[in-house]
Enzyme design. Structure first.
Site, PDB file in Angstrom:
ATOM      1  N   ASP A  89     -15.871  -3.049   2.394  1.00  0.00           N
ATOM      2  CA  ASP A  89     -14.351  -3.897   3.424  1.00  0.00           C
ATOM      3  C   ASP A  89     -15.038  -3.273   4.660  1.00  0.00           C
ATOM      4  OD1 ASP A  89     -12.356  -3.892   5.692  1.00  0.00           O
ATOM      5  OD2 ASP A  89     -11.308  -1.660   4.570  1.00  0.00           O
TER       6      ASP A  89
ATOM      7  N   THR B 238       0.915  -0.664  -0.025  1.00  0.00           N
ATOM      8  CA  THR B 238      -0.125  -0.101   0.161  1.00  0.00           C
ATOM      9  C   THR B 238       0.707   1.236  -0.066  1.00  0.00           C
ATOM     10  OG1 THR B 238      -1.500  -0.759   1.379  1.00  0.00           O
ATOM     11  CG2 THR B 238      -2.014   0.848   1.368  1.00  0.00           C
TER      12      THR B 238
ATOM     13  N   LYS C 231      -4.278   5.133  -1.699  1.00  0.00           N
ATOM     14  CA  LYS C 231      -5.123   5.408  -0.618  1.00  0.00           C
ATOM     15  C   LYS C 231      -5.398   6.575  -1.393  1.00  0.00           C
ATOM     16  CE  LYS C 231      -5.435   1.818   2.869  1.00  0.00           C
ATOM     17  NZ  LYS C 231      -6.333   2.110   3.454  1.00  0.00           N
TER      18      LYS C 231
ATOM     19  N   ASP D   4      -8.375   2.905  -2.347  1.00  0.00           N
ATOM     20  CA  ASP D   4      -9.488   2.009  -1.335  1.00  0.00           C
ATOM     21  C   ASP D   4      -9.150   3.637  -0.505  1.00  0.00           C
ATOM     22  OD1 ASP D   4     -10.530   1.869   1.145  1.00  0.00           O
ATOM     23  OD2 ASP D   4      -8.089   1.024   1.659  1.00  0.00           O
TER      24      ASP D   4
ATOM     25  N   ILE E 215      -2.650  -2.633  10.790  1.00  0.00           N
ATOM     26  CA  ILE E 215      -1.656  -2.334  10.986  1.00  0.00           C
ATOM     27  C   ILE E 215      -0.967  -3.157  12.392  1.00  0.00           C
ATOM     28  CG2 ILE E 215       0.323  -0.635  11.414  1.00  0.00           C
ATOM     29  CD1 ILE E 215      -1.339   0.005   8.253  1.00  0.00           C
TER      30      ILE E 215
ATOM     31  N   GLU F 222     -12.259   0.421  -3.537  1.00  0.00           N
ATOM     32  CA  GLU F 222     -12.925  -0.543  -2.102  1.00  0.00           C
ATOM     33  C   GLU F 222     -13.501   0.548  -1.184  1.00  0.00           C
ATOM     34  OE1 GLU F 222     -10.444  -2.473   1.731  1.00  0.00           O
ATOM     35  OE2 GLU F 222      -9.229  -2.117  -0.440  1.00  0.00           O
TER      36      GLU F 222
ATOM     37  N   LYS G 212      -1.365  -1.466  -3.953  1.00  0.00           N
ATOM     38  CA  LYS G 212      -2.630  -0.343  -3.524  1.00  0.00           C
ATOM     39  C   LYS G 212      -2.404   1.041  -3.070  1.00  0.00           C
ATOM     40  CE  LYS G 212      -6.483  -1.245  -0.231  1.00  0.00           C
ATOM     41  NZ  LYS G 212      -6.905  -2.136   1.350  1.00  0.00           N
TER      42      LYS G 212
ATOM     43  N   ASP H  12      -4.037  -8.732   1.108  1.00  0.00           N
ATOM     44  CA  ASP H  12      -3.408  -7.349   1.734  1.00  0.00           C
ATOM     45  C   ASP H  12      -2.983  -7.189   2.890  1.00  0.00           C
ATOM     46  OD1 ASP H  12      -3.354  -4.533   1.328  1.00  0.00           O
ATOM     47  OD2 ASP H  12      -5.828  -4.122   2.276  1.00  0.00           O
TER      48      ASP H  12
ATOM     49  N   LYS I  87     -11.271  -9.237   7.127  1.00  0.00           N
ATOM     50  CA  LYS I  87     -10.203  -8.444   8.644  1.00  0.00           C
ATOM     51  C   LYS I  87     -10.412  -9.438   9.427  1.00  0.00           C
ATOM     52  CE  LYS I  87      -8.562  -4.228   6.119  1.00  0.00           C
ATOM     53  NZ  LYS I  87      -9.242  -2.725   6.059  1.00  0.00           N
TER      54      LYS I  87
ATOM     55  N   ASP J 241       0.156  -6.528   4.171  1.00  0.00           N
ATOM     56  CA  ASP J 241       1.666  -5.379   3.320  1.00  0.00           C
ATOM     57  C   ASP J 241       2.174  -5.246   5.228  1.00  0.00           C
ATOM     58  OD1 ASP J 241      -0.745  -3.476   4.074  1.00  0.00           O
ATOM     59  OD2 ASP J 241      -0.012  -2.515   2.236  1.00  0.00           O
TER      60      ASP J 241
END
Length: 357
Positions: A256, A147, A174, A203, A310, A231, A172, A333, A280, A335
Protein backbone atom coordinates in the site's frame (compact mmCIF):
# COMPACT_ATOMS: atom_id res chain seq x y z
CA UNK A 1 -18.44 5.35 -32.38
CA UNK A 2 -15.03 6.72 -31.35
CA UNK A 3 -15.09 9.22 -34.24
CA UNK A 4 -18.53 10.44 -33.17
CA UNK A 5 -17.36 10.95 -29.58
CA UNK A 6 -14.27 12.87 -30.65
CA UNK A 7 -16.33 15.03 -32.99
CA UNK A 8 -18.84 15.79 -30.24
CA UNK A 9 -16.08 16.88 -27.89
CA UNK A 10 -14.39 19.05 -30.50
CA UNK A 11 -17.59 20.87 -31.41
CA UNK A 12 -17.86 22.59 -28.02
CA UNK A 13 -15.95 25.38 -26.35
CA UNK A 14 -13.58 23.51 -24.12
CA UNK A 15 -11.34 26.17 -22.56
CA UNK A 16 -11.14 26.44 -18.77
CA UNK A 17 -12.81 29.67 -17.73
CA UNK A 18 -12.89 29.57 -13.91
CA UNK A 19 -11.49 27.52 -11.05
CA UNK A 20 -12.53 27.71 -7.41
CA UNK A 21 -11.30 25.98 -4.26
CA UNK A 22 -13.32 25.23 -1.11
CA UNK A 23 -13.11 22.93 1.92
CA UNK A 24 -15.43 20.29 3.33
CA UNK A 25 -15.48 18.61 6.75
CA UNK A 26 -17.82 15.67 7.38
CA UNK A 27 -17.96 14.06 10.84
CA UNK A 28 -17.58 10.28 11.12
CA UNK A 29 -20.02 8.13 13.06
CA UNK A 30 -17.16 6.88 15.25
CA UNK A 31 -13.42 7.70 15.26
CA UNK A 32 -11.30 5.61 12.89
CA UNK A 33 -8.11 4.33 14.55
CA UNK A 34 -5.07 2.67 13.00
CA UNK A 35 -1.63 1.89 14.42
CA UNK A 36 -0.53 5.37 13.29
CA UNK A 37 -3.34 7.87 13.78
CA UNK A 38 -6.96 8.65 14.67
CA UNK A 39 -9.40 10.21 12.18
CA UNK A 40 -12.64 11.85 13.26
CA UNK A 41 -13.73 13.59 10.02
CA UNK A 42 -13.73 13.05 6.29
CA UNK A 43 -11.84 16.20 5.35
CA UNK A 44 -11.34 17.35 1.78
CA UNK A 45 -10.50 20.30 -0.43
CA UNK A 46 -12.83 20.60 -3.42
CA UNK A 47 -11.82 21.95 -6.82
CA UNK A 48 -14.56 23.25 -9.12
CA UNK A 49 -13.60 23.88 -12.75
CA UNK A 50 -15.92 25.73 -15.15
CA UNK A 51 -15.49 25.65 -18.91
CA UNK A 52 -16.38 28.52 -21.24
CA UNK A 53 -19.37 26.48 -22.42
CA UNK A 54 -20.76 26.40 -18.86
CA UNK A 55 -19.96 22.78 -17.96
CA UNK A 56 -18.85 22.42 -14.34
CA UNK A 57 -16.60 19.66 -13.05
CA UNK A 58 -15.90 18.89 -9.40
CA UNK A 59 -13.05 16.95 -7.81
CA UNK A 60 -11.69 16.67 -4.31
CA UNK A 61 -8.51 15.77 -2.50
CA UNK A 62 -8.20 14.33 0.99
CA UNK A 63 -4.97 14.83 2.93
CA UNK A 64 -3.42 12.21 5.20
CA UNK A 65 -0.52 13.49 7.22
CA UNK A 66 0.93 10.04 8.00
CA UNK A 67 0.57 8.68 4.44
CA UNK A 68 0.70 11.47 1.86
CA UNK A 69 2.25 14.08 4.17
CA UNK A 70 -0.50 16.65 3.56
CA UNK A 71 -2.68 18.62 5.92
CA UNK A 72 -5.88 20.47 5.11
CA UNK A 73 -4.02 23.76 5.38
CA UNK A 74 -1.17 22.73 3.09
CA UNK A 75 -3.51 21.11 0.56
CA UNK A 76 -5.74 24.16 0.34
CA UNK A 77 -2.77 26.51 0.05
CA UNK A 78 -1.23 24.48 -2.79
CA UNK A 79 -4.51 24.32 -4.71
CA UNK A 80 -5.17 28.03 -4.25
CA UNK A 81 -1.77 28.70 -5.76
CA UNK A 82 -1.77 26.15 -8.58
CA UNK A 83 -5.31 26.06 -9.94
CA UNK A 84 -5.34 29.59 -11.44
CA UNK A 85 -2.52 28.51 -13.78
CA UNK A 86 -5.01 26.19 -15.51
CA UNK A 87 -7.29 28.99 -16.72
CA UNK A 88 -7.28 29.07 -20.51
CA UNK A 89 -6.17 25.45 -20.85
CA UNK A 90 -8.05 23.34 -23.40
CA UNK A 91 -9.88 20.23 -22.15
CA UNK A 92 -9.61 18.75 -25.64
CA UNK A 93 -5.82 18.79 -25.41
CA UNK A 94 -6.31 15.93 -22.97
CA UNK A 95 -2.96 14.15 -22.85
CA UNK A 96 -0.99 17.38 -22.56
CA UNK A 97 -3.41 18.68 -19.92
CA UNK A 98 -2.98 15.60 -17.73
CA UNK A 99 0.80 15.82 -18.10
CA UNK A 100 0.60 19.48 -17.12
CA UNK A 101 -1.38 18.67 -13.97
CA UNK A 102 1.03 15.92 -12.95
CA UNK A 103 3.94 18.31 -13.51
CA UNK A 104 2.53 21.20 -11.51
CA UNK A 105 4.32 20.13 -8.34
CA UNK A 106 6.37 17.23 -7.01
CA UNK A 107 4.47 14.80 -4.81
CA UNK A 108 1.27 16.24 -3.36
CA UNK A 109 -0.95 13.47 -4.72
CA UNK A 110 -4.20 14.75 -3.15
CA UNK A 111 -3.77 18.15 -4.83
CA UNK A 112 -3.23 16.58 -8.23
CA UNK A 113 -6.11 14.17 -7.63
CA UNK A 114 -8.51 17.01 -6.82
CA UNK A 115 -7.69 18.73 -10.13
CA UNK A 116 -7.63 15.54 -12.21
CA UNK A 117 -10.96 14.30 -10.90
CA UNK A 118 -12.60 17.61 -11.78
CA UNK A 119 -11.13 17.33 -15.29
CA UNK A 120 -12.31 13.74 -15.70
CA UNK A 121 -15.76 14.85 -14.53
CA UNK A 122 -15.75 17.48 -17.28
CA UNK A 123 -14.47 15.06 -19.90
CA UNK A 124 -17.25 12.59 -19.14
CA UNK A 125 -19.85 15.36 -19.37
CA UNK A 126 -18.43 16.62 -22.63
CA UNK A 127 -18.87 13.13 -24.11
CA UNK A 128 -22.37 12.83 -22.67
CA UNK A 129 -21.56 9.79 -20.50
CA UNK A 130 -20.93 9.08 -16.84
CA UNK A 131 -17.43 8.49 -15.50
CA UNK A 132 -17.67 4.67 -15.32
CA UNK A 133 -18.67 4.56 -18.99
CA UNK A 134 -15.84 6.94 -19.90
CA UNK A 135 -13.37 4.59 -18.18
CA UNK A 136 -14.86 1.52 -19.85
CA UNK A 137 -17.03 -0.01 -17.11
CA UNK A 138 -20.06 -2.05 -18.10
CA UNK A 139 -21.79 -1.25 -14.82
CA UNK A 140 -21.12 1.33 -12.11
CA UNK A 141 -21.28 -0.90 -9.04
CA UNK A 142 -18.70 -2.64 -6.87
CA UNK A 143 -18.73 -4.60 -3.62
CA UNK A 144 -16.59 -3.21 -0.81
CA UNK A 145 -15.23 -4.67 2.36
CA UNK A 146 -15.70 -2.96 5.73
CA UNK A 147 -12.86 -2.05 8.07
CA UNK A 148 -12.78 -2.61 11.82
CA UNK A 149 -10.35 -0.08 13.24
CA UNK A 150 -8.50 -0.39 16.54
CA UNK A 151 -10.82 -0.06 19.55
CA UNK A 152 -11.26 -1.93 22.83
CA UNK A 153 -11.96 -5.58 22.01
CA UNK A 154 -15.66 -5.60 23.06
CA UNK A 155 -16.32 -2.70 20.66
CA UNK A 156 -14.54 -4.49 17.82
CA UNK A 157 -16.55 -7.66 18.41
CA UNK A 158 -19.82 -5.73 18.50
CA UNK A 159 -18.84 -3.98 15.27
CA UNK A 160 -18.02 -7.34 13.65
CA UNK A 161 -21.49 -8.66 14.46
CA UNK A 162 -23.08 -5.52 13.01
CA UNK A 163 -20.98 -5.78 9.85
CA UNK A 164 -22.00 -9.41 9.37
CA UNK A 165 -25.66 -8.47 9.78
CA UNK A 166 -25.27 -5.81 7.08
CA UNK A 167 -24.18 -8.39 4.53
CA UNK A 168 -20.45 -7.65 4.18
CA UNK A 169 -18.55 -10.70 3.01
CA UNK A 170 -15.03 -9.29 3.46
CA UNK A 171 -13.81 -7.56 6.60
CA UNK A 172 -10.58 -5.65 7.00
CA UNK A 173 -9.01 -5.60 10.46
CA UNK A 174 -6.44 -3.05 11.54
CA UNK A 175 -3.54 -4.66 13.39
CA UNK A 176 -0.15 -3.63 14.77
CA UNK A 177 0.90 -1.03 17.28
CA UNK A 178 0.79 -3.48 20.21
CA UNK A 179 1.56 -7.05 21.15
CA UNK A 180 1.20 -9.79 18.54
CA UNK A 181 -0.68 -12.02 20.98
CA UNK A 182 -3.27 -9.26 21.37
CA UNK A 183 -3.64 -9.01 17.59
CA UNK A 184 -4.06 -12.78 17.29
CA UNK A 185 -6.71 -12.80 19.98
CA UNK A 186 -8.60 -9.92 18.35
CA UNK A 187 -8.49 -11.55 14.92
CA UNK A 188 -9.73 -14.90 16.23
CA UNK A 189 -12.55 -13.35 18.27
CA UNK A 190 -13.61 -11.12 15.38
CA UNK A 191 -13.64 -14.14 13.06
CA UNK A 192 -15.80 -16.01 15.57
CA UNK A 193 -18.18 -13.04 15.84
CA UNK A 194 -18.47 -12.78 12.04
CA UNK A 195 -19.25 -16.44 11.63
CA UNK A 196 -18.53 -18.65 8.59
CA UNK A 197 -18.40 -17.32 5.06
CA UNK A 198 -16.38 -14.17 5.73
CA UNK A 199 -12.97 -13.31 4.32
CA UNK A 200 -10.46 -11.49 6.52
CA UNK A 201 -8.05 -8.81 5.34
CA UNK A 202 -5.36 -7.57 7.73
CA UNK A 203 -3.67 -4.16 7.58
CA UNK A 204 -0.65 -3.34 9.73
CA UNK A 205 -0.01 0.15 8.32
CA UNK A 206 3.80 -0.36 8.49
CA UNK A 207 3.63 -1.23 12.20
CA UNK A 208 6.05 -4.20 12.27
CA UNK A 209 9.74 -4.79 11.76
CA UNK A 210 10.60 -7.55 9.29
CA UNK A 211 11.28 -9.95 12.16
CA UNK A 212 7.98 -9.08 13.84
CA UNK A 213 6.11 -9.43 10.56
CA UNK A 214 7.69 -12.82 9.87
CA UNK A 215 6.64 -14.01 13.32
CA UNK A 216 3.15 -12.62 12.72
CA UNK A 217 2.85 -14.38 9.35
CA UNK A 218 3.86 -17.73 10.83
CA UNK A 219 1.39 -17.33 13.69
CA UNK A 220 -1.42 -16.13 11.42
CA UNK A 221 -0.90 -18.92 8.89
CA UNK A 222 -1.09 -21.45 11.71
CA UNK A 223 -4.60 -20.26 12.61
CA UNK A 224 -5.93 -21.43 9.22
CA UNK A 225 -8.35 -18.52 9.24
CA UNK A 226 -9.66 -17.27 5.84
CA UNK A 227 -7.10 -14.45 5.56
CA UNK A 228 -6.90 -13.02 2.03
CA UNK A 229 -3.80 -10.88 2.60
CA UNK A 230 -1.66 -8.91 5.03
CA UNK A 231 -1.34 -5.30 3.91
CA UNK A 232 1.83 -3.22 4.29
CA UNK A 233 3.33 -5.16 7.20
CA UNK A 234 6.59 -3.15 7.27
CA UNK A 235 7.86 0.35 6.47
CA UNK A 236 6.96 1.67 3.03
CA UNK A 237 10.59 2.10 1.96
CA UNK A 238 11.66 -1.37 3.13
CA UNK A 239 11.24 -3.06 -0.23
CA UNK A 240 13.79 -5.72 0.70
CA UNK A 241 11.71 -6.55 3.76
CA UNK A 242 8.54 -6.72 1.68
CA UNK A 243 10.33 -9.03 -0.76
CA UNK A 244 11.50 -11.33 2.05
CA UNK A 245 8.01 -11.57 3.55
CA UNK A 246 6.43 -12.22 0.15
CA UNK A 247 8.98 -14.97 -0.50
CA UNK A 248 7.84 -16.80 2.66
CA UNK A 249 4.62 -17.72 0.80
CA UNK A 250 2.70 -18.04 4.06
CA UNK A 251 0.04 -15.41 3.37
CA UNK A 252 -0.29 -13.00 0.43
CA UNK A 253 1.38 -9.63 0.98
CA UNK A 254 -0.19 -6.41 -0.28
CA UNK A 255 1.79 -3.23 -0.91
CA UNK A 256 0.00 0.00 0.00
CA UNK A 257 2.20 2.83 1.24
CA UNK A 258 5.06 1.33 -0.79
CA UNK A 259 3.30 2.28 -4.04
CA UNK A 260 2.43 5.89 -4.81
CA UNK A 261 3.60 6.13 -8.41
CA UNK A 262 4.06 4.06 -11.55
CA UNK A 263 7.81 3.99 -10.80
CA UNK A 264 7.09 2.65 -7.30
CA UNK A 265 4.88 -0.06 -8.78
CA UNK A 266 7.56 -1.10 -11.30
CA UNK A 267 10.09 -1.37 -8.47
CA UNK A 268 7.80 -3.53 -6.33
CA UNK A 269 6.92 -5.71 -9.30
CA UNK A 270 10.51 -6.11 -10.47
CA UNK A 271 11.61 -7.23 -7.01
CA UNK A 272 8.59 -9.50 -6.44
CA UNK A 273 7.98 -7.56 -3.23
CA UNK A 274 4.20 -8.02 -3.08
CA UNK A 275 1.48 -10.37 -4.23
CA UNK A 276 -1.06 -7.54 -4.54
CA UNK A 277 -0.97 -3.75 -4.87
CA UNK A 278 -3.36 -1.26 -3.27
CA UNK A 279 -4.16 1.70 -5.55
CA UNK A 280 -5.48 4.86 -3.92
CA UNK A 281 -6.23 7.94 -6.00
CA UNK A 282 -4.92 10.24 -3.27
CA UNK A 283 -1.55 8.49 -3.47
CA UNK A 284 -1.39 8.35 -7.26
CA UNK A 285 -2.55 11.91 -7.86
CA UNK A 286 -5.68 10.85 -9.71
CA UNK A 287 -6.84 8.43 -12.37
CA UNK A 288 -4.10 8.75 -15.00
CA UNK A 289 -1.27 7.39 -12.82
CA UNK A 290 -3.62 4.83 -11.25
CA UNK A 291 -4.37 3.51 -14.75
CA UNK A 292 -0.67 3.07 -15.49
CA UNK A 293 -0.06 1.28 -12.19
CA UNK A 294 -2.94 -1.12 -12.75
CA UNK A 295 -1.78 -1.86 -16.29
CA UNK A 296 1.72 -2.68 -15.07
CA UNK A 297 0.31 -4.98 -12.39
CA UNK A 298 -2.08 -6.66 -14.82
CA UNK A 299 0.75 -7.34 -17.25
CA UNK A 300 2.58 -9.20 -14.48
CA UNK A 301 -0.54 -10.98 -13.19
CA UNK A 302 -0.52 -9.07 -9.90
CA UNK A 303 -4.10 -8.22 -8.85
CA UNK A 304 -4.91 -4.82 -7.39
CA UNK A 305 -7.17 -3.41 -4.74
CA UNK A 306 -8.75 0.03 -4.95
CA UNK A 307 -8.71 1.72 -1.57
CA UNK A 308 -9.20 5.21 -0.20
CA UNK A 309 -8.36 7.60 2.56
CA UNK A 310 -11.27 8.73 4.73
CA UNK A 311 -12.86 10.58 1.82
CA UNK A 312 -16.21 12.07 0.77
CA UNK A 313 -18.29 10.76 -2.12
CA UNK A 314 -16.81 13.26 -4.60
CA UNK A 315 -13.58 11.30 -4.84
CA UNK A 316 -15.04 7.91 -3.85
CA UNK A 317 -17.22 8.07 -6.98
CA UNK A 318 -14.07 8.17 -9.10
CA UNK A 319 -12.61 5.22 -7.16
CA UNK A 320 -15.82 3.22 -7.73
CA UNK A 321 -15.69 4.01 -11.45
CA UNK A 322 -12.04 3.00 -11.66
CA UNK A 323 -12.60 -0.27 -9.80
CA UNK A 324 -15.63 -1.13 -11.95
CA UNK A 325 -13.70 -0.47 -15.16
CA UNK A 326 -10.65 -2.66 -14.49
CA UNK A 327 -10.91 -6.47 -14.26
CA UNK A 328 -7.50 -6.61 -12.58
CA UNK A 329 -9.04 -4.93 -9.52
CA UNK A 330 -9.91 -7.99 -7.42
CA UNK A 331 -10.47 -6.22 -4.09
CA UNK A 332 -12.40 -3.06 -3.20
CA UNK A 333 -11.86 -1.15 0.06
CA UNK A 334 -14.07 1.93 -0.27
CA UNK A 335 -15.79 1.78 3.09
CA UNK A 336 -15.45 5.49 4.04
CA UNK A 337 -18.86 5.96 2.42
CA UNK A 338 -20.29 3.90 5.30
CA UNK A 339 -18.33 5.80 7.97
CA UNK A 340 -19.56 9.34 7.34
CA UNK A 341 -22.42 10.34 9.59
CA UNK A 342 -24.47 12.16 6.92
CA UNK A 343 -25.75 10.80 3.61
CA UNK A 344 -23.39 11.43 0.70
CA UNK A 345 -24.66 12.62 -2.69
CA UNK A 346 -23.75 10.78 -5.87
CA UNK A 347 -23.29 7.29 -4.44
CA UNK A 348 -25.94 4.83 -3.32
CA UNK A 349 -25.35 1.72 -1.22
CA UNK A 350 -27.07 -1.63 -0.94
CA UNK A 351 -25.40 -3.46 1.91
CA UNK A 352 -21.74 -3.70 0.88
CA UNK A 353 -22.44 -2.65 -2.73
CA UNK A 354 -21.63 0.88 -3.91
CA UNK A 355 -23.21 2.26 -7.07
CA UNK A 356 -23.63 5.55 -8.89
CA UNK A 357 -26.78 7.31 -7.74
Amino acid sequence: MQQLIVQKASDIMSLIDKVSVSTQELPLRVPFRTSRHVVTRASSVRVTITLENGLVGVGSGTPNEVVTGDTMASLEAILQELTPTLIGADLNDWTALLARVQGLITGNGPAKAAIELALYDLRAQSFGVDLPTLLGARQARVESDMTISIHPLPEMIAEAKQIAAQGFRAVKIKVGGGYLDDDLQRIQMIADALGPGHQLRLDANQAWTVAEAAEALRALAATHLPIEFVEQPVAANDVAGMRALTAMHLLPIMADESVFSYADALNILAQHAADYVNIKLMKTGGLSEATKINAACAARHVPCMVGAMIEPSTSLRAAVAFAAAHPNVHFVDLDPIFMVADAQPGLATDGPVLMFD
